[in-house]
Design a protein around this motif. Structure first.
Motif, short mmCIF file in Angstrom:
data_model
loop_
_atom_site.label_atom_id
_atom_site.label_comp_id
_atom_site.label_asym_id
_atom_site.label_seq_id
_atom_site.Cartn_x
_atom_site.Cartn_y
_atom_site.Cartn_z
N ILE A 160 0.84 -1.20 0.00
CA ILE A 160 0.00 0.00 0.00
C ILE A 160 0.88 1.25 0.00
O ILE A 160 0.61 2.22 -0.73
CB ILE A 160 -0.94 0.00 1.22
CG1 ILE A 160 -1.93 -1.16 1.12
CG2 ILE A 160 -1.70 1.33 1.30
CD1 ILE A 160 -2.80 -1.33 2.35
N CYS A 170 -5.15 3.52 -3.27
CA CYS A 170 -5.21 2.09 -2.97
C CYS A 170 -6.44 1.80 -2.11
O CYS A 170 -6.69 2.49 -1.12
CB CYS A 170 -3.95 1.64 -2.24
SG CYS A 170 -3.86 -0.15 -2.00
N MET A 179 -6.71 -6.02 -2.64
CA MET A 179 -6.37 -4.62 -2.88
C MET A 179 -6.68 -4.24 -4.32
O MET A 179 -6.58 -5.07 -5.23
CB MET A 179 -4.89 -4.37 -2.58
CG MET A 179 -4.54 -4.36 -1.11
SD MET A 179 -2.79 -3.97 -0.80
CE MET A 179 -2.05 -5.56 -1.12
N GLN A 181 -5.75 -0.87 -6.96
CA GLN A 181 -5.05 0.39 -7.14
C GLN A 181 -5.58 1.10 -8.38
O GLN A 181 -5.71 0.49 -9.44
CB GLN A 181 -3.54 0.17 -7.28
CG GLN A 181 -2.86 -0.33 -6.03
CD GLN A 181 -2.81 -1.84 -5.94
OE1 GLN A 181 -3.19 -2.53 -6.88
NE2 GLN A 181 -2.35 -2.37 -4.82
#
Length: 305
Positions: A160, A170, A179, A181
């Motif tokens: 991150i 993020c 996650m 992005q």
């Protein structure tokens, strides 16, 4: 910018010479003999910007000033404070003028009372080193424990941090640790991003919008990035490089010139390590604040200390 700063200082000094009229209050009979108490109880809180009619947006970013400009604007601000009977009681003695400028101007919308009879003590320290505007210059973190996060988040911290360092927003699913992005420019200005890259919002899956809960980590703004560079310069034992970095940070184009100096020094790797450590702590602080929210409270809750 020099002419603008001169005009800003002149405007602040004019406000200092002409403070607002005292607020009319209808004093209850039982407070007739206690005017200061009545004033304290009945005068409304308003942002400093409203008392002065100078908007927060009138103050340039910290990186737009140079030389003695931070100190001169600070002096003018304190003249305004004196006219409003405001006393900033918690400013660290050793805080540099540029950092104090940032603290004063970013808190220009802080609500205060105008109390001509008794005056008001203004405290900006939050008691939490992660949210205190004075940063490392304040002693509020001397007894502050490090963040204690669930072990499952350990593997997420560095990725991150690297994402926000690369100007990516993020998104983290705290349950699955998935996650996503997305370029900050795409979210801020989709049309410009599409003109540059040929890709638009419709090309992104936006998986995070389907998650039940989501932690958001955004790239740092310029003032935060400037603070990291300044802290790094302060940490150096190499006095020659330190002096050179302080010089470029206090003049035009501080970001580009800082990078040029670092890239041509023996401390390039040290800088990357320092910055990444700072970013990782920043990520931890966001996760910590999200975990410790009181159910039902807003996103603006302070950390529970």
């Amino acid at each position: 910018m020099k002419r603008y700063i001169e005009q800003l200082i002149e405007d602040l000094e004019q406000v200092a010479k002409n403070p607002p009229s005292p607020v009319y209050i209808n004093t209850p009979p039982h407070l007739d003999n206690q005017p200061e108490t009545a004033e304290l109880a009945l005068v409304p809180f308003k942002p400093i910007s409203e008392w002065t009619s100078i908007p927060q947006e009138a103050f340039p970013q910290i990186t737009d000033l140079e030389g003695d400009q931070w100190g001169r604007v600070n002096e003018a601000i304190f003249k305004v404070f004196d006219s409003l009977r405001l006393t900033l009681v918690d400013a660290p003695q050793e805080i540099p003028p540029e950092i104090l400028y940032e603290v004063l101007t970013t808190n220009w919308d802080h609500p205060v009372q105008y109390l001509p009879s008794s005056g008001m003590d203004l405290e900006l320290c939050t008691g939490n080193p992660q949210t205190c505007p004075y940063g490392d210059y304040c002693d509020c973190g001397e007894e502050f424990d490090e963040y204690e996060l669930p072990e499952k988040f350990a593997a997420c911290i560095n990725p991150i941090a690297q994402s926000i360092d690369a100007s990516l927003i993020c998104y983290l699913n705290p349950e699955t640790l998935e996650m996503e992005q997305i370029p900050k420019l795409l979210m801020d200005d989709p049309r410009e991003y599409q003109l540059i890259t040929g890709f638009g919002l419709e090309d992104e899956e936006m998986k995070h919008e389907q998650w039940e809960e989501c932690y958001v980590f955004e790239p740092l703004d310029s003032s935060e990035s400037f603070k990291i560079m300044e802290r790094f310069a302060e940490s150096l034992d190499d006095e020659i490089l330190q002096e050179e970095l302080f010089y470029v940070l206090n003049h035009r184009k501080p970001f580009a010139n800082f990078k040029a100096v670092i890239d041509n020094s023996e401390h390039r790797e040290n800088w990357f390590y320092f910055k990444m450590n700072w970013l990782e702590d920043h990520v931890k602080s966001i996760i910590y604040s999200e975990i410790h929210k009181i159910p039902g409270d807003s996103d603006d809750d302070e950390l529970p200390f």
